[in-house]
Structures are given as structure tokens and as C-alpha cells.
Design a protein around this motif. Structure first.
Motif, short mmCIF file in Angstrom:
data_model
loop_
_atom_site.label_atom_id
_atom_site.label_comp_id
_atom_site.label_asym_id
_atom_site.label_seq_id
_atom_site.Cartn_x
_atom_site.Cartn_y
_atom_site.Cartn_z
N UNK A 32 4.70 5.75 1.75
CA UNK A 32 5.50 4.78 1.00
C UNK A 32 6.28 3.86 1.94
N UNK A 33 6.75 4.40 3.04
CA UNK A 33 7.58 3.63 3.98
C UNK A 33 6.78 3.06 5.16
N UNK A 34 5.46 3.15 5.08
CA UNK A 34 4.59 2.65 6.14
C UNK A 34 4.95 3.19 7.52
N UNK A 35 5.27 4.46 7.59
CA UNK A 35 5.60 5.09 8.88
C UNK A 35 4.61 6.20 9.23
N UNK A 36 3.41 6.12 8.70
CA UNK A 36 2.38 7.13 8.94
C UNK A 36 1.55 6.74 10.16
N UNK A 37 0.92 7.74 10.77
CA UNK A 37 0.04 7.49 11.92
C UNK A 37 -1.41 7.35 11.48
N UNK A 38 -1.80 8.08 10.46
CA UNK A 38 -3.14 7.97 9.89
C UNK A 38 -3.08 8.40 8.44
N UNK A 39 -4.14 8.05 7.71
CA UNK A 39 -4.27 8.43 6.30
C UNK A 39 -5.53 9.27 6.18
N UNK A 40 -5.39 10.47 5.64
CA UNK A 40 -6.58 11.31 5.50
C UNK A 40 -7.45 10.81 4.34
N UNK A 41 -8.75 10.97 4.51
CA UNK A 41 -9.69 10.60 3.45
C UNK A 41 -9.40 11.37 2.17
N UNK A 42 -9.04 12.63 2.33
CA UNK A 42 -8.72 13.47 1.16
C UNK A 42 -7.55 12.88 0.38
N UNK A 43 -6.53 12.42 1.08
CA UNK A 43 -5.37 11.84 0.41
C UNK A 43 -5.74 10.53 -0.27
N UNK A 44 -6.55 9.71 0.40
CA UNK A 44 -6.99 8.46 -0.22
C UNK A 44 -7.75 8.75 -1.52
N UNK A 45 -8.65 9.71 -1.47
CA UNK A 45 -9.40 10.09 -2.68
C UNK A 45 -8.48 10.60 -3.77
N UNK A 56 -8.61 -0.63 -2.27
CA UNK A 56 -7.95 -1.92 -2.04
C UNK A 56 -6.65 -2.04 -2.84
N UNK A 57 -6.48 -1.22 -3.86
CA UNK A 57 -5.21 -1.19 -4.59
C UNK A 57 -4.15 -0.40 -3.83
N UNK A 58 -4.59 0.44 -2.90
CA UNK A 58 -3.68 1.28 -2.12
C UNK A 58 -3.34 0.70 -0.76
N UNK A 59 -4.35 0.17 -0.09
CA UNK A 59 -4.11 -0.32 1.27
C UNK A 59 -4.69 -1.72 1.44
N UNK A 60 -4.14 -2.46 2.37
CA UNK A 60 -4.68 -3.77 2.71
C UNK A 60 -4.53 -3.96 4.21
N UNK A 61 -5.44 -4.74 4.75
CA UNK A 61 -5.40 -5.04 6.17
C UNK A 61 -4.75 -6.40 6.36
N UNK A 62 -3.74 -6.45 7.21
CA UNK A 62 -3.07 -7.69 7.54
C UNK A 62 -3.29 -7.93 9.02
#
Length: 65
Positions: A32-45, A56-62
Motif C-alpha cells: 500500500x505504501x510502495x515500500x516493497x522490494x518485490x511482489x510475489x506472483x502468489x500475492x498478485x494472483x 493492470x488494476x493493481x500495478x502500473x509501470x512509470x
């Protein structure tokens, strides 16, 4: 990460999301605070299934400027 937007739309707290998804509160807080080092595929799912959304509703590349 746009998790804070989905939390607001669905009127959920980070703690409620943690309890409903099984993802640790500390991890939800980092996402939520964008302070993560990586996002697990399991969590994304898990988050996509919970919110019935696409990645794309969860993450975006800037691009860096």
C-alpha cells in the motif's frame, strides 16, 4: 502499486484485506505504501482474485525520467 485505490473503492482497511486474503498485514502495508522490494506472483494472483481485477488494476509501470 495501486492497492490503496482498490482499498478505498472497496472500503476496506489493510487489516481487513490481510484477514480476508491471508497475506500478512506487514506485507499489505508495504504494498500500500510502495515500500516493497518485490511482489510475489502468489500475492498478485490472490489480490486479483479477491478484487476480481486484472494485474493492470493493481500495478502500473512509470518510466524514470
Amino acid at each position: 502499486m495501486k492497492l490503496h485505490i482498490l482499498l478505498n473503492i472497496h472500503r476496506l482497511s489493510q487489516r481487513e484485506l490481510s484477514l480476508k486474503t491471508g497475506i500478512r498485514f506487514e506485507t499489505i502495508n508495504k504494498y500500500t505504501n510502495n515500500s516493497y522490494k518485490y511482489i510475489s506472483n502468489e500475492h498478485l494472483n490472490t489480490l486479483c482474485e479477491f478484487f476480481n481485477c486484472s494485474i493492470s488494476d493493481l500495478i502500473e509501470h512509470i518510466k524514470d525520467s
